[in-house]
Design a protein around this motif. Structure first.
Motif, PDB file in Angstrom:
ATOM      1  N   ASP A  20       0.835  -1.202   0.000  1.00  0.00           N
ATOM      2  CA  ASP A  20       0.000   0.000   0.000  1.00  0.00           C
ATOM      3  C   ASP A  20       0.869   1.252   0.000  1.00  0.00           C
ATOM      4  O   ASP A  20       0.611   2.196  -0.749  1.00  0.00           O
ATOM      5  CB  ASP A  20      -0.927   0.004   1.212  1.00  0.00           C
ATOM      6  N   ILE A  21       1.903   1.264   0.827  1.00  0.00           N
ATOM      7  CA  ILE A  21       2.794   2.427   0.886  1.00  0.00           C
ATOM      8  C   ILE A  21       3.521   2.605  -0.442  1.00  0.00           C
ATOM      9  O   ILE A  21       3.630   3.718  -0.958  1.00  0.00           O
ATOM     10  CB  ILE A  21       3.785   2.284   2.063  1.00  0.00           C
ATOM     11  N   GLU A  23       2.533   1.692  -3.377  1.00  0.00           N
ATOM     12  CA  GLU A  23       1.568   2.162  -4.376  1.00  0.00           C
ATOM     13  C   GLU A  23       1.298   3.661  -4.217  1.00  0.00           C
ATOM     14  O   GLU A  23       1.226   4.405  -5.185  1.00  0.00           O
ATOM     15  CB  GLU A  23       0.270   1.360  -4.240  1.00  0.00           C
ATOM     16  N   ARG A  24       1.188   4.126  -2.973  1.00  0.00           N
ATOM     17  CA  ARG A  24       0.982   5.556  -2.710  1.00  0.00           C
ATOM     18  C   ARG A  24       2.165   6.376  -3.212  1.00  0.00           C
ATOM     19  O   ARG A  24       1.989   7.439  -3.805  1.00  0.00           O
ATOM     20  CB  ARG A  24       0.781   5.808  -1.217  1.00  0.00           C
ATOM     21  N   MET A  28       2.127   9.304  -6.064  1.00  0.00           N
ATOM     22  CA  MET A  28       2.625  10.658  -5.793  1.00  0.00           C
ATOM     23  C   MET A  28       3.704  11.057  -6.797  1.00  0.00           C
ATOM     24  O   MET A  28       3.702  12.178  -7.302  1.00  0.00           O
ATOM     25  CB  MET A  28       3.162  10.764  -4.374  1.00  0.00           C
ATOM     26  N   ASN A  98      -3.400   1.494 -10.054  1.00  0.00           N
ATOM     27  CA  ASN A  98      -3.063   2.118  -8.783  1.00  0.00           C
ATOM     28  C   ASN A  98      -4.366   2.512  -8.095  1.00  0.00           C
ATOM     29  O   ASN A  98      -5.246   3.103  -8.723  1.00  0.00           O
ATOM     30  CB  ASN A  98      -2.184   3.348  -9.010  1.00  0.00           C
ATOM     31  N   SER A  99      -4.473   2.230  -6.809  1.00  0.00           N
ATOM     32  CA  SER A  99      -5.713   2.527  -6.085  1.00  0.00           C
ATOM     33  C   SER A  99      -5.968   4.027  -5.941  1.00  0.00           C
ATOM     34  O   SER A  99      -7.086   4.429  -5.625  1.00  0.00           O
ATOM     35  CB  SER A  99      -5.690   1.875  -4.696  1.00  0.00           C
ATOM     36  N   ALA A 100      -4.952   4.854  -6.174  1.00  0.00           N
ATOM     37  CA  ALA A 100      -5.163   6.308  -6.118  1.00  0.00           C
ATOM     38  C   ALA A 100      -6.121   6.754  -7.220  1.00  0.00           C
ATOM     39  O   ALA A 100      -6.838   7.732  -7.065  1.00  0.00           O
ATOM     40  CB  ALA A 100      -3.838   7.055  -6.250  1.00  0.00           C
ATOM     41  N   ARG A 125      -8.384  11.073  -0.942  1.00  0.00           N
ATOM     42  CA  ARG A 125      -7.353  10.215  -0.346  1.00  0.00           C
ATOM     43  C   ARG A 125      -6.981  10.669   1.066  1.00  0.00           C
ATOM     44  O   ARG A 125      -6.921  11.869   1.344  1.00  0.00           O
ATOM     45  CB  ARG A 125      -6.104  10.215  -1.225  1.00  0.00           C
ATOM     46  N   ASP A 127      -4.154  10.587   2.303  1.00  0.00           N
ATOM     47  CA  ASP A 127      -2.872  11.289   2.278  1.00  0.00           C
ATOM     48  C   ASP A 127      -3.011  12.731   1.777  1.00  0.00           C
ATOM     49  O   ASP A 127      -2.028  13.439   1.605  1.00  0.00           O
ATOM     50  CB  ASP A 127      -1.836  10.531   1.446  1.00  0.00           C
ATOM     51  N   THR A 129      -4.259  13.768  -1.144  1.00  0.00           N
ATOM     52  CA  THR A 129      -4.145  13.954  -2.588  1.00  0.00           C
ATOM     53  C   THR A 129      -5.485  13.759  -3.289  1.00  0.00           C
ATOM     54  O   THR A 129      -6.492  13.483  -2.667  1.00  0.00           O
ATOM     55  CB  THR A 129      -3.099  12.988  -3.183  1.00  0.00           C
TER      56      THR A 129
END
Length: 197
Positions: A20-21, A23-24, A28, A98-100, A125, A127, A129
């Protein structure tokens, strides 16, 4: 024995969290990269017009139809449109899974932004974003200082004045025929229930 158990739990937790990290971080990086060539930066550095920049970005992905920018936020992203509303929930503007996800226009809308009601989607998100900073629009002082949403397309730059900010349920029917038939009444009701005045 307890220490070994805790180490095992830690390793399992790390193994579950790492993807998960990672992918984030990829999302970004991709978004930072595209923002460096987007219409909000390209005009100053290269002399290209925003319209020429959008045309260049279409070479990355033909689904690219525009760019959205809201001053005072980190909302500075390409807008894409697919043949459905599912694909870009889990894919970046460059088609990378990507899940974003991406900022994308409803597949039923005209890519030229000519519809009476154009829907643009994006994740909020954790985070901060994508569309997470739309929350700022619920504050009157913020909207007073940043009253517009800018949309760049291949043919124009359009400034949309924010007149209403509403929080609605996920089942809210944006496509109700009643909206089109009674547009003035609809706008008035949205203004009356707005977070801002």
């Amino acid at each position: 024995m307890l220490e070994i158990g805790l180490i095992v739990i830690f390793l399992i937790s790390a193994a579950l969290i790492y993807p998960d990290i990672a992918e984030r971080i990829r999302a970004m990086r991709q978004n930072n990269e595209i923002q460096q060539t987007g219409p909000t930066s390209a005009q100053d550095e290269t002399g290209n017009t925003p319209q020429a920049t959008i045309s260049e970005l279409k070479k990355i992905n033909s689904d690219m139809i525009g760019w959205i920018y809201i001053d005072g936020t980190n909302i500075n992203y390409p807008i894409v449109q697919h043949t459905d509303n599912d694909y870009y929930l889990t894919h970046l503007y460059n088609n990378e899974p990507n899940s974003a996800g991406s900022i994308f226009m409803d597949y039923q809308n005209d890519a030229a932004f000519s519809d009476q009601n154009t829907l643009i989607y994006g994740h909020s998100r954790l985070d901060g974003t994508m569309f997470a900073q739309l929350r700022k629009l619920k504050e009157q002082t913020f909207v007073d200082q940043h009253p517009n949403i800018t949309i760049y397309t291949e043919t124009e730059t359009a400034e949309y004045k924010i007149i209403s900010v509403n929080v609605v349920s996920d089942t809210y029917n944006y496509r109700s025929l009643d909206i089109g038939n009674n547009l003035e009444t609809y706008i008035e009701s949205m203004i009356q229930s707005s977070c801002i005045q």
